[in-house]
Design a protein around this motif. Structure first.
Motif, PDB file in Angstrom:
ATOM      1  N   LEU A 151      57.296 -28.901  98.342  1.00  0.00           N
ATOM      2  CA  LEU A 151      58.286 -29.229  99.148  1.00  0.00           C
ATOM      3  C   LEU A 151      59.287 -30.889  99.684  1.00  0.00           C
ATOM      4  O   LEU A 151      59.624 -29.593 100.740  1.00  0.00           O
ATOM      5  N   ARG A 155      62.294 -28.911 101.979  1.00  0.00           N
ATOM      6  CA  ARG A 155      62.875 -30.285 102.323  1.00  0.00           C
ATOM      7  C   ARG A 155      64.786 -30.055 102.341  1.00  0.00           C
ATOM      8  O   ARG A 155      65.219 -30.392 103.930  1.00  0.00           O
ATOM      9  N   GLU A 162      60.313 -31.287 109.667  1.00  0.00           N
ATOM     10  CA  GLU A 162      59.139 -31.758 108.806  1.00  0.00           C
ATOM     11  C   GLU A 162      58.201 -31.445 109.359  1.00  0.00           C
ATOM     12  O   GLU A 162      57.261 -30.497 108.734  1.00  0.00           O
ATOM     13  N   SER A 163      57.622 -31.013 110.364  1.00  0.00           N
ATOM     14  CA  SER A 163      56.708 -30.317 111.003  1.00  0.00           C
ATOM     15  C   SER A 163      56.431 -28.817 110.371  1.00  0.00           C
ATOM     16  O   SER A 163      55.516 -28.613 110.174  1.00  0.00           O
ATOM     17  N   VAL A 165      57.378 -28.304 107.292  1.00  0.00           N
ATOM     18  CA  VAL A 165      56.998 -28.227 106.156  1.00  0.00           C
ATOM     19  C   VAL A 165      55.419 -27.856 105.787  1.00  0.00           C
ATOM     20  O   VAL A 165      54.804 -27.767 105.413  1.00  0.00           O
ATOM     21  N   ASN A 166      54.944 -29.491 106.926  1.00  0.00           N
ATOM     22  CA  ASN A 166      53.798 -29.738 107.169  1.00  0.00           C
ATOM     23  C   ASN A 166      52.659 -29.108 107.650  1.00  0.00           C
ATOM     24  O   ASN A 166      51.567 -28.727 106.684  1.00  0.00           O
ATOM     25  N   ARG A 167      53.704 -27.946 108.473  1.00  0.00           N
ATOM     26  CA  ARG A 167      52.310 -26.718 108.557  1.00  0.00           C
ATOM     27  C   ARG A 167      52.314 -25.304 107.765  1.00  0.00           C
ATOM     28  O   ARG A 167      50.916 -24.699 107.998  1.00  0.00           O
ATOM     29  N   GLY A 169      54.377 -24.876 104.689  1.00  0.00           N
ATOM     30  CA  GLY A 169      55.263 -25.783 103.736  1.00  0.00           C
ATOM     31  C   GLY A 169      54.459 -24.718 102.485  1.00  0.00           C
ATOM     32  O   GLY A 169      54.977 -23.548 101.767  1.00  0.00           O
ATOM     33  N   GLU A 170      53.283 -25.243 102.557  1.00  0.00           N
ATOM     34  CA  GLU A 170      51.964 -24.263 100.587  1.00  0.00           C
ATOM     35  C   GLU A 170      52.563 -22.948 101.020  1.00  0.00           C
ATOM     36  O   GLU A 170      51.801 -22.090 100.297  1.00  0.00           O
TER      37      GLU A 170
END
Length: 375
Positions: A151, A155, A162-163, A165-167, A169-170
């Motif tokens: 992650l 970035r 960031e949103s 990546v958080n939502r 990313g995986e």
């Protein structure tokens, strides 16, 4: 014609140098710009390529920028570079970011890019969101080229917030973690590995695409506004689309913007919806009055039922709804303005009447006060 701008351009071709001139002229409000390529070193034998001729300065400038960027992307370079400095640097992002984007477009893994776009399409359908809100094409190319494994590495890629990546990313890393890569993070190595001439050519090519879009929009705006002139022949959106290069959807968006700025495009609207039955137009108007005009889907269902036709029929219906919404909003604005003017007029009359009645009372009260000696 008076010369406003002139510069000589050169290009190297197989150990020979070719020459050309780029120019802008003006006479009596008529603008002309173009390209004068020398034939066999004899500029008298060459012919001028007229890029634009007309009375619209902003359209001429847009066409000039687009055509010049195309020549620069071919390899032409100005002899007097300082006069081009503003043009060369306009709209530039940070050099590091630009090089990452350039490298990703020149060295993209097309197969992985297709997989990522397929994943994005599925996500967009599941979440009822536009695909670009999940990730742009540029972001997917960066991912597919630089293959982030964590992650933190994700970035580092420009345009991925960031949103995202958080939502997602995986989900994104599931596509990249299994692929062996031959480079490392951070990506500062890109700036040294990318050939400068290759990067400069890519930069001009990017500008060519950007300025081409600007020229198309300026031309489309002119064509739309010309349709508002009294006595002008109304042209269809299909004609404007063909002449400007913009899609119908983009033209309708421009019409909405122009209407907000006070231009009436009723002639174009009437031409485009002439085959829509009057009772259907009335049903749409009543639906806007009942449901509001912010969202089209509820109005579509209200007028055409819960199961409207599939594409492309649905696209046509949405276009008609947007055109009728322009008319509805204009009529609503006129009604509001008329009501405000009527209220102001009534208020003015009431104020005048009040002064006639109240003024004598004030005078009488003053006399009474003087008679009694009260303050």
């Amino acid at each position: 014609m008076g010369i406003v701008f002139l510069n000589r351009m050169e290009i190297e071709r197989e150990h020979e140098v070719g020459g050309a001139q780029v120019w802008i002229e003006e006479e009596g409000g008529l603008w002309t710009c173009g390209w004068h390529e020398e034939a066999g070193g004899d500029r008298e034998q060459s012919e001028r390529d007229i890029w634009y001729e007309g009375d619209m300065w902003n359209e001429m400038l847009a066409v000039y920028r687009h055509k010049l960027a195309a020549k620069l992307s071919e390899g032409y370079r100005p002899i007097i570079r300082d006069t081009f400095q503003e043009f060369l640097e306009s709209g530039q992002r940070g050099r590091y970011t630009q090089k990452l984007i350039c490298y990703s477009e020149l060295h993209a893994d097309e197969e992985l890019y297709k997989q990522l776009t397929a994943w994005r399409r599925v996500k967009a359908t599941e979440e009822h969101r536009a695909p670009y809100l999940i990730a742009t094409n540029r972001a997917l190319r960066l991912i597919g080229t630089f293959l982030p494994q964590t992650l933190e590495e994700l970035r580092e890629l420009p345009g991925i917030g960031e949103s995202t990546v958080n939502r997602y990313g995986e989900n994104i890393l599931e596509h990249t973690r299994t692929i062996e890569r031959k480079h490392s993070f951070p990506l500062d190595w890109v700036e040294h590995r990318l050939d400068e001439e290759e990067f400069e050519a890519w930069t001009y090519k990017s500008k060519e695409r950007k300025f081409k879009r600007e020229a198309e929009r300026v031309r489309a705006t002119r064509l739309l506004l010309e349709s508002t002139r009294s006595g002008s022949t109304c042209v269809s959106l299909a004609q404007i689309s063909q002449e400007s290069g913009l899609e119908r959807r983009e033209l309708v968006e421009m019409m909405e913007s122009l209407e907000k700025n006070g231009y009436s495009l009723e002639a174009v609207i009437e031409h485009e919806i002439q085959l829509v039955p009057q009772e259907q137009q009335l049903a749409v108007k009543e639906a806007y009055a009942e449901l509001g005009d912010s969202f089209l889907k509820p109005v579509l269902k209200k007028v055409y039922g819960e199961e409207p036709p599939s594409e492309p029929g649905q696209d046509i219906l949405y276009e008609q709804l947007r055109l009728l919404r322009i008319r509805y909003r204009r009529e609503a604005d006129r009604t509001t303005e008329a009501d405000s003017a009527h209220a102001a007029e009534n208020g003015s009359k009431a104020g005048t009447s009040s002064q006639v009645v109240i003024a004598p009372v004030a005078v009488n009260r003053s006399k009474s006060q003087r008679a009694t000696g009260s303050d």
